[in-house]
Design a protein around this motif. Structure first.
Motif, PDB file in Angstrom:
ATOM      1  N   LEU A 123      -3.482   9.824   2.430  1.00 27.67           N
ATOM      2  CA  LEU A 123      -4.879  10.175   2.715  1.00 27.67           C
ATOM      3  C   LEU A 123      -4.890  10.759   4.124  1.00 27.67           C
ATOM      4  N   ILE A 124      -5.391  11.969   4.262  1.00 29.89           N
ATOM      5  CA  ILE A 124      -5.279  12.682   5.547  1.00 29.89           C
ATOM      6  C   ILE A 124      -6.668  12.786   6.181  1.00 29.89           C
ATOM      7  N   GLY A 125      -6.738  12.411   7.476  1.00 28.09           N
ATOM      8  CA  GLY A 125      -8.032  12.374   8.153  1.00 28.09           C
ATOM      9  C   GLY A 125      -8.260  13.529   9.104  1.00 28.09           C
ATOM     10  N   ASP A 126      -9.531  13.695   9.557  1.00 30.70           N
ATOM     11  CA  ASP A 126      -9.833  14.708  10.574  1.00 30.70           C
ATOM     12  C   ASP A 126      -9.761  14.053  11.959  1.00 30.70           C
ATOM     13  N   GLU A 127     -10.172  14.807  12.994  1.00 31.40           N
ATOM     14  CA  GLU A 127     -10.025  14.300  14.363  1.00 31.40           C
ATOM     15  C   GLU A 127     -10.954  13.103  14.641  1.00 31.40           C
ATOM     16  N   ASN A 128     -11.970  12.896  13.793  1.00 28.82           N
ATOM     17  CA  ASN A 128     -12.886  11.766  13.996  1.00 28.82           C
ATOM     18  C   ASN A 128     -12.552  10.566  13.120  1.00 28.82           C
ATOM     19  N   GLY A 129     -11.442  10.642  12.426  1.00 27.96           N
ATOM     20  CA  GLY A 129     -11.022   9.499  11.610  1.00 27.96           C
ATOM     21  C   GLY A 129     -11.675   9.448  10.241  1.00 27.96           C
ATOM     22  N   TRP A 130     -12.265  10.575   9.784  1.00 23.99           N
ATOM     23  CA  TRP A 130     -12.852  10.617   8.434  1.00 23.99           C
ATOM     24  C   TRP A 130     -11.867  11.299   7.485  1.00 23.99           C
ATOM     25  N   LEU A 131     -11.869  10.871   6.245  1.00 19.95           N
ATOM     26  CA  LEU A 131     -10.992  11.490   5.245  1.00 19.95           C
ATOM     27  C   LEU A 131     -11.297  12.987   5.142  1.00 19.95           C
ATOM     28  N   LYS A 132     -10.234  13.784   5.077  1.00 19.10           N
ATOM     29  CA  LYS A 132     -10.402  15.240   4.980  1.00 19.10           C
ATOM     30  C   LYS A 132      -9.766  15.767   3.683  1.00 19.10           C
ATOM     31  N   GLU A 133      -8.581  15.248   3.379  1.00 21.98           N
ATOM     32  CA  GLU A 133      -7.937  15.665   2.127  1.00 21.98           C
ATOM     33  C   GLU A 133      -7.007  14.580   1.590  1.00 21.98           C
ATOM     34  N   ILE A 134      -6.702  14.716   0.315  1.00 24.13           N
ATOM     35  CA  ILE A 134      -5.793  13.759  -0.322  1.00 24.13           C
ATOM     36  C   ILE A 134      -4.545  14.511  -0.753  1.00 24.13           C
ATOM     37  N   GLU A 135      -3.396  13.987  -0.318  1.00 27.01           N
ATOM     38  CA  GLU A 135      -2.149  14.590  -0.789  1.00 27.01           C
ATOM     39  C   GLU A 135      -1.739  13.893  -2.083  1.00 27.01           C
ATOM     40  N   CYS A 136      -1.361  14.682  -3.081  1.00 32.21           N
ATOM     41  CA  CYS A 136      -1.010  14.099  -4.400  1.00 32.21           C
ATOM     42  C   CYS A 136       0.304  14.668  -4.901  1.00 32.21           C
ATOM     43  N   LEU A 137       0.843  13.978  -5.899  1.00 36.48           N
ATOM     44  CA  LEU A 137       2.031  14.448  -6.610  1.00 36.48           C
ATOM     45  C   LEU A 137       1.664  14.621  -8.070  1.00 36.48           C
ATOM     46  N   ARG A 138       2.204  15.610  -8.736  1.00 36.24           N
ATOM     47  CA  ARG A 138       2.058  15.742 -10.189  1.00 36.24           C
ATOM     48  C   ARG A 138       3.006  14.736 -10.858  1.00 36.24           C
ATOM     49  N   MET A 139       2.582  14.214 -11.996  1.00 32.49           N
ATOM     50  CA  MET A 139       3.407  13.245 -12.728  1.00 32.49           C
ATOM     51  C   MET A 139       3.691  13.785 -14.123  1.00 32.49           C
ATOM     52  N   GLU A 140       4.739  13.243 -14.740  1.00 29.16           N
ATOM     53  CA  GLU A 140       4.937  13.486 -16.175  1.00 29.16           C
ATOM     54  C   GLU A 140       5.223  12.143 -16.825  1.00 29.16           C
ATOM     55  N   LEU A 141       5.082  12.059 -18.140  1.00 28.88           N
ATOM     56  CA  LEU A 141       5.244  10.762 -18.796  1.00 28.88           C
ATOM     57  C   LEU A 141       6.680  10.574 -19.260  1.00 28.88           C
ATOM     58  N   GLY A 142       7.229   9.389 -18.896  1.00 26.94           N
ATOM     59  CA  GLY A 142       8.597   9.069 -19.296  1.00 26.94           C
ATOM     60  C   GLY A 142       8.593   8.064 -20.439  1.00 26.94           C
ATOM     61  N   GLU A 143       9.557   7.143 -20.380  1.00 24.10           N
ATOM     62  CA  GLU A 143       9.694   6.120 -21.427  1.00 24.10           C
ATOM     63  C   GLU A 143       8.561   5.098 -21.316  1.00 24.10           C
ATOM     64  N   PRO A 144       8.216   4.392 -22.427  1.00 23.39           N
ATOM     65  CA  PRO A 144       7.185   3.348 -22.339  1.00 23.39           C
ATOM     66  C   PRO A 144       7.601   2.223 -21.392  1.00 23.39           C
ATOM     67  N   ASP A 145       6.636   1.647 -20.659  1.00 24.66           N
ATOM     68  CA  ASP A 145       6.917   0.513 -19.780  1.00 24.66           C
ATOM     69  C   ASP A 145       6.544  -0.796 -20.494  1.00 24.66           C
ATOM     70  N   ASP A 146       6.478  -1.915 -19.716  1.00 26.88           N
ATOM     71  CA  ASP A 146       6.201  -3.238 -20.319  1.00 26.88           C
ATOM     72  C   ASP A 146       4.867  -3.254 -21.062  1.00 26.88           C
ATOM     73  N   SER A 147       3.909  -2.424 -20.601  1.00 26.10           N
ATOM     74  CA  SER A 147       2.582  -2.431 -21.242  1.00 26.10           C
ATOM     75  C   SER A 147       2.582  -1.602 -22.530  1.00 26.10           C
ATOM     76  N   GLY A 148       3.704  -0.946 -22.845  1.00 25.20           N
ATOM     77  CA  GLY A 148       3.786  -0.127 -24.063  1.00 25.20           C
ATOM     78  C   GLY A 148       3.315   1.305 -23.824  1.00 25.20           C
ATOM     79  N   ARG A 149       2.746   1.543 -22.625  1.00 26.71           N
ATOM     80  CA  ARG A 149       2.290   2.913 -22.337  1.00 26.71           C
ATOM     81  C   ARG A 149       3.427   3.676 -21.655  1.00 26.71           C
ATOM     82  N   ARG A 150       3.446   5.002 -21.850  1.00 28.14           N
ATOM     83  CA  ARG A 150       4.528   5.777 -21.234  1.00 28.14           C
ATOM     84  C   ARG A 150       4.406   5.766 -19.710  1.00 28.14           C
ATOM     85  N   ARG A 151       5.542   5.520 -19.074  1.00 31.15           N
ATOM     86  CA  ARG A 151       5.563   5.373 -17.617  1.00 31.15           C
ATOM     87  C   ARG A 151       5.376   6.734 -16.930  1.00 31.15           C
ATOM     88  N   PRO A 152       4.472   6.806 -15.913  1.00 31.40           N
ATOM     89  CA  PRO A 152       4.343   8.082 -15.202  1.00 31.40           C
ATOM     90  C   PRO A 152       5.500   8.273 -14.208  1.00 31.40           C
TER      91      PRO A 152
END
Ligand code: FAD
Length: 465
Positions: free
Chosen positions: A347-376
């Motif tokens: 989470l990236i802030g401006d000079e006053n300490g307020w949120l300015k932007e969010i850095e994200c990563l793209r995900m893809e679905l792999g094998e199912p995890d313990d919950s049975g859903r495919r793991r991101p």
């Protein structure tokens, strides 16, 4: 002999506010069935000899029974049948995940049009409220036994309602200044009007339950101290401790836990400022991280507060969204933008300490995890940023720690949950029971009520033996 009914696949739709209107008001989205619609829906029920729908209900409501009465226009009879097993029908009719429970097991579900059990439950409860007089159950003679219930959410309310009718002297202790638990401070007005919750709490008080607000058990008084005064105690303190993502920037201004955001709105009336005392900043671009009911509630609340863009950021795909389908559809219709397969990393802030932007990563679905859903799984080198004014973290909650922390003899599980016997609700301390989210972790209203019912049965057996 009863004649075999013809299949009627014409499920009655629920009248709702149109999306472009409702996205800017806090009034309830769904209007509820009229008597005509309710009867038309109720006559679809096949009145199965072996009703699977009942097996899908954690509190075992006689579903064909109440629906048959609606079909016969005996609405008073319908609510009577419902209340035999459910002390919160107006709430459950609105927020229970029927599509995964009773309705999923309805024979007509195989044809794609299960009987709308939840909508009919809501109809019966609203019909009773409109009559202005509520039928009271017979209260048993006083047993002279005193019970303390800690927490006024669905689990605590169920225990209190069941035990007061059986003649016990019940007092509910609630930490907040209003009763109802998540129903009051969490689920927004547009999905569950607060007047409905208040009505259910009033009913409990009319049955004779005493309610003490602003009382934090574990701080104001300990369990040990309450055991001197009461014959039995039920702990139903819920899962209200929010999780955070543990990524850089989470302390910036403009980052909320879902709990804080929704509590400010629902309990403190933040949307009503200046008529209410607790303001909430009106952000233009706001992201909610998570994919459950809580996340949908936050994203839709943000729209109603005037956000130009309200995003959901979810690390799996649409298929894995844990929110109720109805609520996801409502959010999409209202214009919430869904970013699937996306993981915030910074989470990236401006000079006053307020949120300015969010850095994200793209995900893809792999094998199912313990919950049975495919793991991101992160896609390497896929980092990107989204400009944002605020971010609500709605990725889950842990059980409330105050009572476990102040009661050393109480056995606690790996996630801070109180350990209680599944069949009785008994804890490791004599005369103390527990149930609901404090035992299971964040779950559902009806499961909390089911746990309350199990504990109440065991407590009554103890108190009368
Ligand atoms: P809670 O409802 O959490 O109630 C616990 C109560 O105990 C609270 O009032 C709390 O203030 C009080 N308390 C805590 N500590 C103390 C203390 N030390 N002393 C005194 N009082 C204390 N479920 C569904 O089925 N359908 C939905 O659509 C749905 N939507 C949801 C939306 C949101 C925003 C949230 C947060 C949850 C949602 N849930 C939904 C989950 C559901 O509301 C919970 O599973 C349910 O309320 C749990 O009930 P409970 O009685 O165990 O606890």
């Amino acid at each position: 002999m009863k004649q075999k009914k013809k299949l009627n696949l014409n499920r009655q739709p629920m009248p709702k506010q149109p999306p472009h209107i409702r996205r800017s008001n806090f009034k309830e989205v769904a209007h509820g069935y009229t008597p005509e619609l309710a009867v038309a829906e109720a006559v679809r029920c096949l009145q199965c000899k072996k009703p699977f729908c009942v097996q899908g209900c954690p509190v075992e409501i006689n579903i064909p029974g109440f629906i048959e009465r609606i079909a016969e226009k005996d609405f008073a009879g319908a609510i009577r049948v419902l209340k035999q097993k459910n002390c919160l029908p107006a709430v459950c009719g609105r927020v229970c995940p029927q599509e995964e429970q009773c309705e999923q097991l309805c024979i007509l579900d195989k044809k794609g049009a299960p009987v709308a059990i939840g909508r009919l439950e809501r109809f019966a409860a609203e019909w009773e409220a409109e009559q202005g007089k509520v039928e009271m159950p017979k209260i048993h003679a006083p047993t002279g036994k005193k019970v303390a219930v800690i927490g006024s959410g669905p689990a605590g309310v169920t225990v209190a309602g069941d035990l007061v009718v059986l003649g016990h002297d019940v007092t509910v202790y609630e930490a907040l200044h209003e009763a109802g638990g998540v129903l009051t401070y969490g689920i927004p007005e547009f999905r569950l009007p607060k007047a409905v919750v208040r009505r259910e709490i009033d009913y409990l008080q009319k049955l004779g339950v005493k309610l003490i607000l602003n009382f934090v058990v574990g701080k104001t008084k300990t369990i040990e101290q309450l055991l001197d005064k009461y014959d039995a105690i039920f702990i139903g303190t819920g899962a209200g401790l929010p999780w955070f993502m543990d990524i850089p920037g989470e302390n910036l201004n403009g980052i909320y836990s879902a709990n804080e955001y929704l509590t400010r709105m629902n309990l403190m009336g933040g949307f009503n400022y200046p008529r209410s005392a607790t303001p909430i900043k009106r952000h233009k671009k706001i992201a909610t991280v998570g994919g459950g009911n809580v996340a949908m509630d936050c994203a839709r609340t943000a729209l109603r507060l005037g956000a130009e863009k309200s995003y959901i950021i979810y690390r799996r795909s649409e298929k894995e969204l844990p929110a109720r389908l109805e609520e996801t559809e409502n959010a999409m219709e209202e214009g919430v933008v869904f970013n699937f397969l996306t993981l915030p990393t910074k989470l990236i802030g401006d000079e006053n300490g307020w949120l300015k932007e969010i850095e994200c990563l793209r995900m893809e679905l792999g094998e199912p995890d313990d919950s049975g859903r495919r793991r991101p799984v992160p896609v390497e080198g896929s980092e990107f940023t989204i400009p944002m004014d605020a971010c609500i973290v709605a990725i889950g909650n842990s059980p409330n720690p105050i009572i476990p922390d102040s009661t050393p003899e109480l056995e606690v599980g790996r996630w801070g949950n109180i350990v209680a016997d599944e069949k009785t609700g008994k804890t490791s301390i004599d005369r103390v029971w527990a149930g609901g989210d404090i035992v299971t972790g964040a779950a559902t209203v009806i499961l909390a009520m089911g746990a309350g019912r199990v504990a109440a049965r065991s407590m009554h057996e103890f108190l009368t033996s």
